[in-house]
Design a protein around this motif. Structure first.
Motif, PDB file in Angstrom:
ATOM      1  N   GLU A  38       0.806  -1.146   0.119  1.00  0.00           N
ATOM      2  CA  GLU A  38      -0.131  -0.003  -0.146  1.00  0.00           C
ATOM      3  C   GLU A  38       0.892   1.070   0.100  1.00  0.00           C
ATOM      4  N   TRP A  39       0.337   2.250  -0.832  1.00  0.00           N
ATOM      5  CA  TRP A  39       0.997   3.532  -1.016  1.00  0.00           C
ATOM      6  C   TRP A  39      -0.148   4.449  -0.342  1.00  0.00           C
ATOM      7  N   ASP A  49      -6.670  17.179   7.352  1.00  0.00           N
ATOM      8  CA  ASP A  49      -6.132  16.612   8.479  1.00  0.00           C
ATOM      9  C   ASP A  49      -7.378  16.324   9.391  1.00  0.00           C
ATOM     10  N   LYS A  50      -8.526  17.528   9.575  1.00  0.00           N
ATOM     11  CA  LYS A  50      -9.371  17.371  10.481  1.00  0.00           C
ATOM     12  C   LYS A  50     -10.107  16.187  10.309  1.00  0.00           C
ATOM     13  N   ALA A  51     -10.360  15.832   8.891  1.00  0.00           N
ATOM     14  CA  ALA A  51     -11.353  14.458   8.638  1.00  0.00           C
ATOM     15  C   ALA A  51     -10.240  13.323   8.441  1.00  0.00           C
ATOM     16  N   ARG A  52      -9.068  13.383   8.790  1.00  0.00           N
ATOM     17  CA  ARG A  52      -8.062  12.298   8.225  1.00  0.00           C
ATOM     18  C   ARG A  52      -8.239  11.760   7.022  1.00  0.00           C
ATOM     19  N   LYS A  53      -8.349  12.692   6.105  1.00  0.00           N
ATOM     20  CA  LYS A  53      -8.522  12.068   4.561  1.00  0.00           C
ATOM     21  C   LYS A  53      -7.159  11.563   4.150  1.00  0.00           C
ATOM     22  N   ARG A  54      -7.221  10.622   3.253  1.00  0.00           N
ATOM     23  CA  ARG A  54      -6.191   9.965   2.608  1.00  0.00           C
ATOM     24  C   ARG A  54      -6.597   9.245   1.410  1.00  0.00           C
ATOM     25  N   VAL A  55      -5.625   9.050   0.497  1.00  0.00           N
ATOM     26  CA  VAL A  55      -6.064   8.131  -0.675  1.00  0.00           C
ATOM     27  C   VAL A  55      -4.917   6.761  -0.529  1.00  0.00           C
ATOM     28  N   ARG A  56      -5.339   5.848  -0.950  1.00  0.00           N
ATOM     29  CA  ARG A  56      -4.622   4.550  -0.673  1.00  0.00           C
ATOM     30  C   ARG A  56      -4.580   3.914  -2.144  1.00  0.00           C
ATOM     31  N   VAL A  57      -3.307   3.659  -2.464  1.00  0.00           N
ATOM     32  CA  VAL A  57      -3.118   2.816  -3.802  1.00  0.00           C
ATOM     33  C   VAL A  57      -2.735   1.119  -2.986  1.00  0.00           C
ATOM     34  N   ARG A  58      -3.567   0.277  -3.560  1.00  0.00           N
ATOM     35  CA  ARG A  58      -3.344  -0.889  -2.727  1.00  0.00           C
ATOM     36  C   ARG A  58      -3.068  -2.166  -3.992  1.00  0.00           C
ATOM     37  N   GLN A 104       2.898   9.722   1.315  1.00  0.00           N
ATOM     38  CA  GLN A 104       3.232  10.041   2.673  1.00  0.00           C
ATOM     39  C   GLN A 104       3.832   8.776   3.543  1.00  0.00           C
ATOM     40  N   ARG A 105       3.241   7.715   2.785  1.00  0.00           N
ATOM     41  CA  ARG A 105       4.083   6.393   3.411  1.00  0.00           C
ATOM     42  C   ARG A 105       3.726   5.105   2.620  1.00  0.00           C
ATOM     43  N   TYR A 106       4.794   4.471   2.804  1.00  0.00           N
ATOM     44  CA  TYR A 106       4.526   2.755   2.304  1.00  0.00           C
ATOM     45  C   TYR A 106       4.355   1.794   3.239  1.00  0.00           C
ATOM     46  N   GLN A 107       3.425   0.981   3.161  1.00  0.00           N
ATOM     47  CA  GLN A 107       3.417  -0.187   3.981  1.00  0.00           C
ATOM     48  C   GLN A 107       2.969  -1.321   3.602  1.00  0.00           C
ATOM     49  N   GLU A 108       2.998  -2.511   4.245  1.00  0.00           N
ATOM     50  CA  GLU A 108       2.712  -4.101   3.782  1.00  0.00           C
ATOM     51  C   GLU A 108       1.917  -4.513   4.901  1.00  0.00           C
ATOM     52  N   LYS A 109       0.771  -5.317   4.642  1.00  0.00           N
ATOM     53  CA  LYS A 109      -0.110  -5.763   5.376  1.00  0.00           C
ATOM     54  C   LYS A 109      -0.402  -7.394   5.079  1.00  0.00           C
ATOM     55  N   ARG A 110      -0.756  -8.051   6.049  1.00  0.00           N
ATOM     56  CA  ARG A 110      -1.275  -9.561   5.749  1.00  0.00           C
ATOM     57  C   ARG A 110      -2.585  -9.687   6.362  1.00  0.00           C
ATOM     58  N   ARG A 111      -3.389 -10.340   5.556  1.00  0.00           N
ATOM     59  CA  ARG A 111      -4.703 -10.446   6.176  1.00  0.00           C
ATOM     60  C   ARG A 111      -5.129 -12.006   5.887  1.00  0.00           C
ATOM     61  N   ALA A 112      -5.370 -12.551   7.094  1.00  0.00           N
ATOM     62  CA  ALA A 112      -6.187 -13.977   6.955  1.00  0.00           C
ATOM     63  C   ALA A 112      -7.601 -13.941   6.964  1.00  0.00           C
ATOM     64  N   VAL A 113      -8.303 -14.739   6.325  1.00  0.00           N
ATOM     65  CA  VAL A 113      -9.524 -14.865   6.034  1.00  0.00           C
ATOM     66  C   VAL A 113     -10.217 -16.170   6.481  1.00  0.00           C
ATOM     67  N   LEU A 114     -10.886 -15.975   7.715  1.00  0.00           N
ATOM     68  CA  LEU A 114     -11.648 -17.429   8.037  1.00  0.00           C
ATOM     69  C   LEU A 114     -13.167 -17.021   7.814  1.00  0.00           C
ATOM     70  N   TRP A 115     -13.660 -18.283   7.632  1.00  0.00           N
ATOM     71  CA  TRP A 115     -15.168 -18.303   7.359  1.00  0.00           C
ATOM     72  C   TRP A 115     -15.822 -19.460   7.953  1.00  0.00           C
TER      73      TRP A 115
END
Length: 122
Positions: A38-39, A49-58, A104-115
Motif C-alpha cells: 500500500e502507498w 487533516d481534520k477529517a483524516r482524509k487520505r488516498v490509498r493505492v493497494r 506519505q508512506r508505504y506499508q505492507e499488510k497481511r490479512r487472514a480470512v476465516l469463514w
C-alpha cells in the motif's frame, strides 16, 4: 448507485495465532491469506487533516485498488470509503503525484480470512 457500509475496527496487541486457533476450534476455516502493498497519499491541509482524509493505492499482486478514505472520528462506523478497481498501481501513483497529492508512506499488510457457515454451538 449502490452504497455499502464497512465496519472497520483496529485491534492492537492481539495474538493472531491464539485467535485463529480459537476460531478453528469453533468451526471456522481459513480460506485464504493475502499480502497487500500500500502507498498512502495525503494532502496536508486543515480540511484533510481534520477529517483524516487520505488516498490509498493497494495491490495484492493480482488486483489493484485506488481508495479514498476519511475518518471524521475514530468511531467504529465512521469510516467513509470510495474504492475503485484500477489496472496498475504504478499508474495510480503517477496520477496522485501529477495532481499534487504527496506520497506519505508505504506499508505492507497481511490479512487472514476465516469463514464459517455455522459456528459450533449455535
Amino acid at each position: 448507485m449502490a452504497t455499502s457500509l464497512e465496519i472497520e475496527a483496529r485491534f492492537i496487541g492481539l495474538e493472531r495465532e491464539v485467535i485463529e486457533k480459537r476460531l478453528k476450534e469453533i468451526g471456522a476455516e481459513k480460506t485464504k491469506e493475502v499480502s497487500f502493498r500500500e502507498w498512502i497519499f495525503h494532502h496536508r491541509s486543515e480540511v484533510w487533516d481534520k477529517a483524516r482524509k487520505r488516498v490509498r493505492v493497494r495491490t495484492d499482486g493480482t488486483n489493484h485498488w485506488l481508495t479514498y478514505k476519511a475518518n471524521p472520528t475514530w468511531d467504529v462506523d465512521s469510516t467513509e470509503e470510495v474504492e475503485l478497481k484500477i489496472s496498475s498501481p504504478e499508474e495510480a501513483r503517477k496520477f496522485m503525484e501529477a495532481i499534487d497529492i504527496p506520497h506519505q508512506r508505504y506499508q505492507e499488510k497481511r490479512r487472514a480470512v476465516l469463514w464459517a457457515n455455522r459456528l459450533k454451538g449455535q
